[in-house]
Motif scaffolding. Structure first.
Motif, short mmCIF file in Angstrom:
data_model
loop_
_atom_site.label_atom_id
_atom_site.label_comp_id
_atom_site.label_asym_id
_atom_site.label_seq_id
_atom_site.Cartn_x
_atom_site.Cartn_y
_atom_site.Cartn_z
N GLN A 48 0.85 -1.20 0.00
CA GLN A 48 0.00 0.00 0.00
C GLN A 48 0.88 1.25 0.00
OE1 GLN A 48 -2.46 -0.69 3.49
NE2 GLN A 48 -4.13 -1.37 2.18
N PRO A 49 1.56 1.53 -1.13
CA PRO A 49 2.48 2.67 -1.16
C PRO A 49 1.82 4.02 -0.94
CG PRO A 49 2.21 1.71 -3.34
CD PRO A 49 1.53 0.79 -2.38
N ASP A 50 0.51 4.10 -1.13
CA ASP A 50 -0.20 5.35 -0.88
C ASP A 50 -1.03 5.27 0.40
OD1 ASP A 50 0.77 6.64 -3.19
OD2 ASP A 50 -0.71 5.58 -4.41
N GLY A 51 -0.74 4.27 1.22
CA GLY A 51 -1.48 4.08 2.47
C GLY A 51 -0.89 4.88 3.61
N VAL A 52 -1.24 4.47 4.82
CA VAL A 52 -0.77 5.13 6.03
C VAL A 52 0.75 5.09 6.09
CG1 VAL A 52 -0.81 5.06 8.55
CG2 VAL A 52 -2.89 4.55 7.26
N GLU A 53 1.34 6.24 6.42
CA GLU A 53 2.80 6.34 6.55
C GLU A 53 3.18 6.18 8.02
OE1 GLU A 53 4.71 9.62 4.34
OE2 GLU A 53 2.74 9.91 3.39
N LEU A 54 4.25 5.44 8.27
CA LEU A 54 4.80 5.29 9.61
C LEU A 54 6.00 6.21 9.72
CD1 LEU A 54 4.71 3.74 12.32
CD2 LEU A 54 6.35 2.14 11.29
N VAL A 55 5.92 7.20 10.62
CA VAL A 55 7.01 8.14 10.84
C VAL A 55 8.01 7.48 11.79
CG1 VAL A 55 7.67 10.44 11.65
CG2 VAL A 55 5.40 10.08 10.62
N LEU A 56 9.27 7.41 11.36
CA LEU A 56 10.35 6.94 12.23
C LEU A 56 10.86 8.18 12.97
CD1 LEU A 56 12.09 4.45 9.77
CD2 LEU A 56 10.27 4.00 11.44
N GLU A 57 10.21 8.46 14.07
CA GLU A 57 10.34 9.71 14.82
C GLU A 57 11.54 9.67 15.76
OE1 GLU A 57 8.88 13.39 15.55
OE2 GLU A 57 7.45 11.99 14.66
N PRO A 58 12.43 10.67 15.70
CA PRO A 58 13.56 10.70 16.63
C PRO A 58 13.07 10.73 18.08
CG PRO A 58 13.86 12.32 14.88
CD PRO A 58 12.45 11.79 14.75
N ALA A 59 13.73 9.95 18.92
CA ALA A 59 13.31 9.78 20.31
C ALA A 59 14.06 10.70 21.25
CB ALA A 59 13.52 8.33 20.72
N GLY A 60 14.41 11.90 20.80
CA GLY A 60 15.24 12.79 21.60
C GLY A 60 14.55 13.52 22.74
N HIS A 61 13.25 13.64 22.72
CA HIS A 61 12.56 14.37 23.79
C HIS A 61 12.75 13.63 25.11
CE1 HIS A 61 9.34 16.04 26.23
NE2 HIS A 61 9.35 17.08 25.39
N PRO A 62 13.01 14.36 26.21
CA PRO A 62 13.29 13.70 27.49
C PRO A 62 12.17 12.80 28.01
CG PRO A 62 13.60 16.09 27.66
CD PRO A 62 13.13 15.80 26.28
N ALA A 63 10.95 13.03 27.62
CA ALA A 63 9.83 12.21 28.11
C ALA A 63 9.76 10.85 27.42
CB ALA A 63 8.51 12.95 27.91
N VAL A 64 10.40 10.73 26.26
CA VAL A 64 10.28 9.51 25.46
C VAL A 64 10.94 8.32 26.13
CG1 VAL A 64 10.87 8.41 23.26
CG2 VAL A 64 10.01 10.77 23.29
N ALA A 65 12.17 8.48 26.59
CA ALA A 65 12.92 7.34 27.13
C ALA A 65 12.21 6.66 28.30
CB ALA A 65 14.33 7.75 27.52
N PRO A 66 11.77 7.40 29.33
CA PRO A 66 11.11 6.70 30.44
C PRO A 66 9.78 6.07 30.03
CG PRO A 66 11.27 9.07 30.90
CD PRO A 66 12.01 8.80 29.63
N PHE A 67 9.06 6.71 29.11
CA PHE A 67 7.79 6.16 28.65
C PHE A 67 8.02 4.85 27.89
CE2 PHE A 67 4.39 5.97 25.37
CZ PHE A 67 3.32 5.76 26.22
N ARG A 68 8.96 4.87 26.93
CA ARG A 68 9.24 3.63 26.17
C ARG A 68 9.77 2.54 27.09
NH1 ARG A 68 12.52 4.06 20.81
NH2 ARG A 68 14.08 4.82 22.24
N GLU A 69 10.65 2.90 28.01
CA GLU A 69 11.20 1.90 28.93
C GLU A 69 10.09 1.25 29.76
OE1 GLU A 69 14.04 1.99 32.82
OE2 GLU A 69 14.74 3.12 31.08
N ALA A 70 9.14 2.05 30.22
CA ALA A 70 8.02 1.51 31.00
C ALA A 70 7.18 0.54 30.16
CB ALA A 70 7.15 2.64 31.55
N LEU A 71 6.92 0.90 28.90
CA LEU A 71 6.15 0.01 28.03
C LEU A 71 6.88 -1.31 27.82
CD1 LEU A 71 4.81 2.41 25.23
CD2 LEU A 71 3.53 1.43 27.15
N VAL A 72 8.17 -1.23 27.50
CA VAL A 72 8.96 -2.44 27.26
C VAL A 72 9.02 -3.29 28.52
CG1 VAL A 72 11.28 -3.31 26.74
CG2 VAL A 72 10.29 -1.49 25.34
#
Length: 129
Positions: A48-72
């Motif tokens: 689906q080349p014209d379908g939903v795009e997945l953004v590979l978003e940089p994880a630099g914001h300080p809130a990202v690391a603890p949130f992702r770590e908690a999910l994992v």
């Protein structure tokens, strides 16, 4: 109204692009440099080349690391990708070195499996029965 973008935070965009394209089979859609080592980087399903795009978003914001770590740590996938046959995708991905935290599991109306995307996230694959 429709969904046109979804994001997944990644620790390294270049490594994420390799994993999401070379291993998972997505196709790069957009790569717009936004500064040193940062891009607006998206991938799409090869089917689906014209379908939903997945953004590979940089994880630099300080809130990202603890949130992702908690999910994992809790075994919670960041997102889910639809597949036709979970066992087939599981076998294909294991053969190329992908590490699964949950093998194919019958969940009633769906079968799911969960893998580590090597970029800091757990990702679920699912197929309806």
């Amino acid at each position: 109204m429709r969904i046109n973008l979804a994001s997944v935070f990644v620790s390294d965009q270049a490594a994420a692009l390799r994993f999401y394209t070379e291993v998972l089979g997505f196709v790069k859609k957009t790569d717009i440099p936004l500064g040193e080592d940062v891009s607006w980087l998206t991938v799409v399903s090869a089917d689906q080349p014209d379908g939903v795009e997945l953004v590979l978003e940089p994880a630099g914001h300080p809130a990202v690391a603890p949130f992702r770590e908690a999910l994992v740590n809790d075994g919670i996938p960041w997102t889910s990708f639809a597949v036709e046959d979970v066992q087939h995708e599981y076998d294909r991905l294991v053969a190329v070195g992908v590490v699964f935290t949950q093998p194919p599991t019958d969940m009633g109306p769906v079968t799911t499996a969960v893998f580590d995307d090597t970029c800091g996230n757990l990702i679920q694959i699912a197929a309806q029965k």
